[in-house]
Design a protein around this motif. Sequence first.
Motif, PDB file in Angstrom:
ATOM      1  N   UNK A 282       1.961  43.707  47.014  1.00 56.11           N
ATOM      2  CA  UNK A 282       1.619  42.514  47.042  1.00 56.11           C
ATOM      3  C   UNK A 282       2.309  42.156  48.534  1.00 56.11           C
ATOM      4  N   UNK A 283       1.766  40.943  49.217  1.00 58.49           N
ATOM      5  CA  UNK A 283       2.385  40.568  50.541  1.00 58.49           C
ATOM      6  C   UNK A 283       2.527  39.355  50.178  1.00 58.49           C
ATOM      7  N   UNK A 284       3.370  38.499  51.183  1.00 64.60           N
ATOM      8  CA  UNK A 284       3.584  37.297  51.115  1.00 64.60           C
ATOM      9  C   UNK A 284       3.122  36.286  50.095  1.00 64.60           C
TER      10      UNK A 284
ATOM     11  N   UNK B 134      -3.688  41.391  55.337  1.00 66.02           N
ATOM     12  CA  UNK B 134      -2.524  40.136  55.366  1.00 66.02           C
ATOM     13  C   UNK B 134      -1.856  40.429  56.613  1.00 66.02           C
ATOM     14  N   UNK B 135      -1.153  41.341  57.212  1.00 66.38           N
ATOM     15  CA  UNK B 135      -0.335  41.440  58.138  1.00 66.38           C
ATOM     16  C   UNK B 135      -0.828  41.071  59.549  1.00 66.38           C
TER      17      UNK B 135
ATOM     18  N   UNK C  85      -2.736  32.480  52.138  1.00 71.61           N
ATOM     19  CA  UNK C  85      -3.116  32.993  50.846  1.00 71.61           C
ATOM     20  C   UNK C  85      -4.452  33.931  50.898  1.00 71.61           C
ATOM     21  N   UNK C  86      -4.390  35.245  50.430  1.00 70.74           N
ATOM     22  CA  UNK C  86      -5.534  35.835  50.474  1.00 70.74           C
ATOM     23  C   UNK C  86      -5.826  36.545  49.350  1.00 70.74           C
ATOM     24  N   UNK C  87      -7.177  37.046  48.659  1.00 71.70           N
ATOM     25  CA  UNK C  87      -7.267  37.824  47.633  1.00 71.70           C
ATOM     26  C   UNK C  87      -7.753  39.238  48.198  1.00 71.70           C
ATOM     27  N   UNK C  88      -6.955  40.138  48.616  1.00 71.36           N
ATOM     28  CA  UNK C  88      -7.473  41.518  48.818  1.00 71.36           C
ATOM     29  C   UNK C  88      -8.709  41.960  47.810  1.00 71.36           C
TER      30      UNK C  88
ATOM     31  N   UNK D 243      -4.453  44.350  43.736  1.00 69.64           N
ATOM     32  CA  UNK D 243      -3.989  43.083  44.433  1.00 69.64           C
ATOM     33  C   UNK D 243      -4.995  42.147  44.256  1.00 69.64           C
ATOM     34  N   UNK D 244      -4.816  41.161  43.629  1.00 67.26           N
ATOM     35  CA  UNK D 244      -5.964  39.784  43.710  1.00 67.26           C
ATOM     36  C   UNK D 244      -5.601  38.958  44.511  1.00 67.26           C
ATOM     37  N   UNK D 245      -4.182  38.660  44.825  1.00 68.31           N
ATOM     38  CA  UNK D 245      -4.009  37.552  45.890  1.00 68.31           C
ATOM     39  C   UNK D 245      -2.677  37.942  46.646  1.00 68.31           C
ATOM     40  N   UNK D 246      -2.624  37.505  47.948  1.00 77.37           N
ATOM     41  CA  UNK D 246      -1.286  37.556  48.615  1.00 77.37           C
ATOM     42  C   UNK D 246      -1.222  36.358  49.340  1.00 77.37           C
ATOM     43  N   UNK D 247       0.019  36.010  49.804  1.00 74.54           N
ATOM     44  CA  UNK D 247       0.401  34.940  50.257  1.00 74.54           C
ATOM     45  C   UNK D 247       1.954  34.758  50.687  1.00 74.54           C
ATOM     46  N   UNK D 248       2.113  33.812  51.752  1.00 73.61           N
ATOM     47  CA  UNK D 248       3.498  33.456  52.287  1.00 73.61           C
ATOM     48  C   UNK D 248       3.329  31.875  52.050  1.00 73.61           C
TER      49      UNK D 248
END
Length: 413
Positions: free
Chosen positions: A11-13, A57-58, A70-73, A404-409
């Motif tokens: 995950x990320x953010x 994401x970065x 928020x993203x979903x890789x 990874x389904x979602x990433x977000x900060x």
Amino acid sequence: MFWAKNRLYAAVTMALIVMLSSAGCSLPDLPEGEAAPVEELDERLIESNNGFGFTLFKKLHQEDKGRNLLISPSSILTALAMASTGAEGETRTAMEKTMFLTGMSREEINKAFADLLTILQNPDPEVELVVANSLWTRKGLELNETFIKQNHDFYDAEITDLDFSNSDAAGVINDWVREKTNQKIDGIVEPPINPETILFLINALYFKGAWAEEFDPDQTREIPFKLPDGTTKEHPVMFKNGELEYLENDLFQAVRLPYGKNERIAMTLFLPAGDLTLEQILSELDKKSWDRWNEAFDSMEGELGLPRFSFACELSLNKVLSDLGMEIAFDENAADFSGMRPIPPRLFISKVKHKTYIDVTEEGTEAAAVTSVEVEVTAMPEQFSMIIDRPFFFTISDEMTGTILFMGTVFEP
């Protein structure tokens, strides 16, 4: 068994990951006609999904710092993989490299996505996870049978021949998006559809999970949340005390909150240590660090304060995907999608759009993502206290696959 040996988290953010552990975890009964989960999954797909997710994401964060993201890789990668089944030559090579799929044959890629679909369905009696794919083709335009068959057979894509010139065409596609995301995402296609658009490839992802142990609403209270500009805002924060999966180092505090009865899916939250910022966490975030961090969590008594939050994102991914190496796929003079239909005329990707939504409350989490690919024709301490009162990073994961389904900060809840 795959899930007995693979403990990847990613995950990320703000990320939503899916993994399933073998210990104490049973699969629910399958709906009639649904494929049983495979016992082995090509781990290269999980590595690709997570590596692609971190990189994307970065890059997106760098382009718009200080805002919720928020993203979903998984959603993005799936939609691009569906499109890549029709790519050939340099276009195929560039797409697979950007998606971190280099080294896998097309047959291996397709099979891995098909296998992943069987695992992601029905993760828990108290968790709803929907993954849906679709192809919308311009009525009267023939596409290669192999391209259509691969998307149907391996991605379980619904195939619809639609009159794009009809004023209701975009609405028909958007109705499908709303249905698959439980009305959380209000469409992805803007009317009227471009006369040169011949195809939409769409992935929709919907998640709704109750916490394994819900937060007590009576414990929720407003406290100051520190914003990136140095100001504060009063915001409702949910509190929980007890034994939690926890990790602390010089860079951050992190805690993992499971969902459902079998706790297969979990959200992981990262709070920068002391005066550090999210930038410093993200700068260290890569697959090697991610794997090392996730192996270090341990059960610990402590206090957690988590802000309630809800937000949505809408992104155009053309530029970032081009910057990451996929530029040729967007080039109307160079793209090679002859696997979709013979050249001439030349086909190219005109738009990659991504929409996401998340809502975190005392009861649990609801999240959704949609990715559309539009194709045109040329023309750790003994006891911890973790009060999340400043920008943070989080993930949701399924221990079976590590996808990874979602990433977000969250910079402002």
